[in-house]
Design an enzyme around this catalytic site. Sequence first.
Site, PDB file in Angstrom:
ATOM      1  CE1 TYR A  42      -3.507   2.688   0.938  1.00 49.09           C
ATOM      2  CE2 TYR A  42      -2.636   2.692   3.180  1.00 49.09           C
ATOM      3  CZ  TYR A  42      -3.488   3.213   2.220  1.00 49.09           C
ATOM      4  OH  TYR A  42      -4.328   4.250   2.553  1.00 49.09           O
ATOM      5  CB  THR A  44       3.276   1.341  14.483  1.00 45.92           C
ATOM      6  OG1 THR A  44       1.960   1.644  14.917  1.00 45.92           O
ATOM      7  CG2 THR A  44       3.832   0.262  15.383  1.00 45.92           C
ATOM      8  CB  SER A  62      -1.225  -6.550  18.422  1.00 47.07           C
ATOM      9  OG  SER A  62      -0.330  -5.903  17.522  1.00 47.07           O
ATOM     10  CG  HIS A  88       0.889  -2.549  17.515  1.00 51.28           C
ATOM     11  ND1 HIS A  88      -0.328  -3.172  17.318  1.00 51.28           N
ATOM     12  CD2 HIS A  88       0.802  -1.366  16.850  1.00 51.28           C
ATOM     13  CE1 HIS A  88      -1.117  -2.389  16.581  1.00 51.28           C
ATOM     14  NE2 HIS A  88      -0.460  -1.290  16.286  1.00 51.28           N
ATOM     15  CE  LYS A 140       5.754  -2.068  11.804  1.00 54.35           C
ATOM     16  NZ  LYS A 140       6.407  -1.600  10.582  1.00 54.35           N
ATOM     17  CB  VAL A 192      -1.760   5.274   6.339  1.00 52.30           C
ATOM     18  CG1 VAL A 192      -1.734   6.011   4.999  1.00 52.30           C
ATOM     19  CG2 VAL A 192      -0.437   5.454   7.056  1.00 52.30           C
ATOM     20  NE  ARG A 214     -12.401  -3.069   9.686  1.00 57.98           N
ATOM     21  CZ  ARG A 214     -13.067  -4.208   9.558  1.00 57.98           C
ATOM     22  NH1 ARG A 214     -12.790  -5.033   8.551  1.00 57.98           N
ATOM     23  NH2 ARG A 214     -14.023  -4.536  10.414  1.00 57.98           N
ATOM     24  CB  THR A 221     -17.584  -2.274  12.155  1.00 56.14           C
ATOM     25  OG1 THR A 221     -16.373  -2.023  11.380  1.00 56.14           O
ATOM     26  CG2 THR A 221     -18.596  -2.975  11.280  1.00 56.14           C
TER      27      THR A 221
END
Length: 405
Positions: free
Chosen positions: A11, A144, A179, A182, A185, A211, A241, A253
């Site tokens: 992306y 991040t 997570s 994460h 990172k 992003v 999303r 959501t």
Amino acid sequence: MRVLIAGIDGYLGWTLAQYLVDTGHEVAGIDNYSRRSWVAEMDSWSAIPIAPMSERLQGFHERYREKLTFYEGDLQDYSLVEKVFNEFEPNAVVHLGECPSAPYSMIDRDHAVYVQTNNINSTFNLIFAIKDHSPETHLVKLGTMGEYGTPNTDIPEGFFDVEYRGRRDRFPYPRQAPSWYHWSKVHGSNNIMFACKTLGISATDIMQGVVFGTQIEQMGDDPRLSTRLDFDQAFGTAINRFACQAVIEHPLTPYGKGSQQRGFIPLRESMKCLKLAIENPAAMGEYRVFNQFAEVHSIDGLARTVQHVASGLGLDVEVKNLENPRMELEEHYYNPDHSKLRELGYTPTQSVEDEVRIMLSDLIPQRERIEEKKGSLLPDVQWGGYRRRSGYLGDIEAQAAEGQS
Ligand code: USQ
């Protein structure tokens, strides 16, 4: 400058290649197409169709009249990374070649190990390729904002001053990642910080927020130049999303109360920031951290913005809060610093609402593709460690009722 993009098929990578070449840089890239496979594993695809790499390269050449050197392969293969460094001799390497999904890393033990191994090994290979073959190459590593978690204090850019029992020191700000992804990172950040100190390499660690966006103007209307836009539960991020949900009039959501706050940045502004980091390298031996986002918003607030823009386009979209599949604070303080990129010249220019309007008009023609894979919108990866497989719309209704109670 000669810039090597690790993860050029993704992306950000495919977008950055175009942005940099358009602004006078020479670009090469490496990729093994794993993002395409991960999204397929989630039984989904990019809402905006993406061309195979051979067609992408052809389109790139026609549009920019510049050659893009592409190496197909895995960043975990050190001999490949060495070959690329020796042939291309980059001034900067931008590391976007990691698995970027928190939910994917939380599926089970295998996915947790895979995400951490993939991300940590690829970072090691770039560190050592710099040391062994090109010591002056500047490493720009995508970290991040999630590394910091959501602490009840302001968040500095990487480091802060501490006074403890009468003595003072400057420390890395504590990381409380939400997570396994994460945490990968965080481990990457620690390894790079250590590499700068011991091997003397230069690095910028970008703590980027979420992003969103479908395009940059350089892509024009050539479909071979389009970048991907994911909407599945693992690789689709919040606004992307919501925009895909809106165009098929699927309920938006937000998870839980939706009062979680995050830093967000449009794709086009992420490109500006990465370019600033590349063109203003860290000094040799320096490890610096930039917090890279434009604005802080709550998830619920963003869902309302998408709903509002969609309604202006005649789309009838509800917001339905789902039971939160993640373990994260929903009500929290959030005030991260973000002045270093501004000092280098970054000024946010695009409002969320304007960007969402562009996104919706790009996505409306892709309704059928999103509809066909709408099963992948349902978040059944639970942070508790198991995957709850269940029906689709009925389940959303039930979860929504639970979330509101
Ligand atoms: N969320 C919802 N509803 C959704 C999707 C997400 O409420 O349908 C919520 C999540 O619970 C979370 C927030 O939105 O509170 C952000 O989730 P996300 O999936 O948009 O982003 P995240 O998992 O944090 O990861 C994404 C990218 C990752 C990057 C990170 C930046 O996938 O690569 O590192 O954004 S940050 O969030 O600042 O850590």
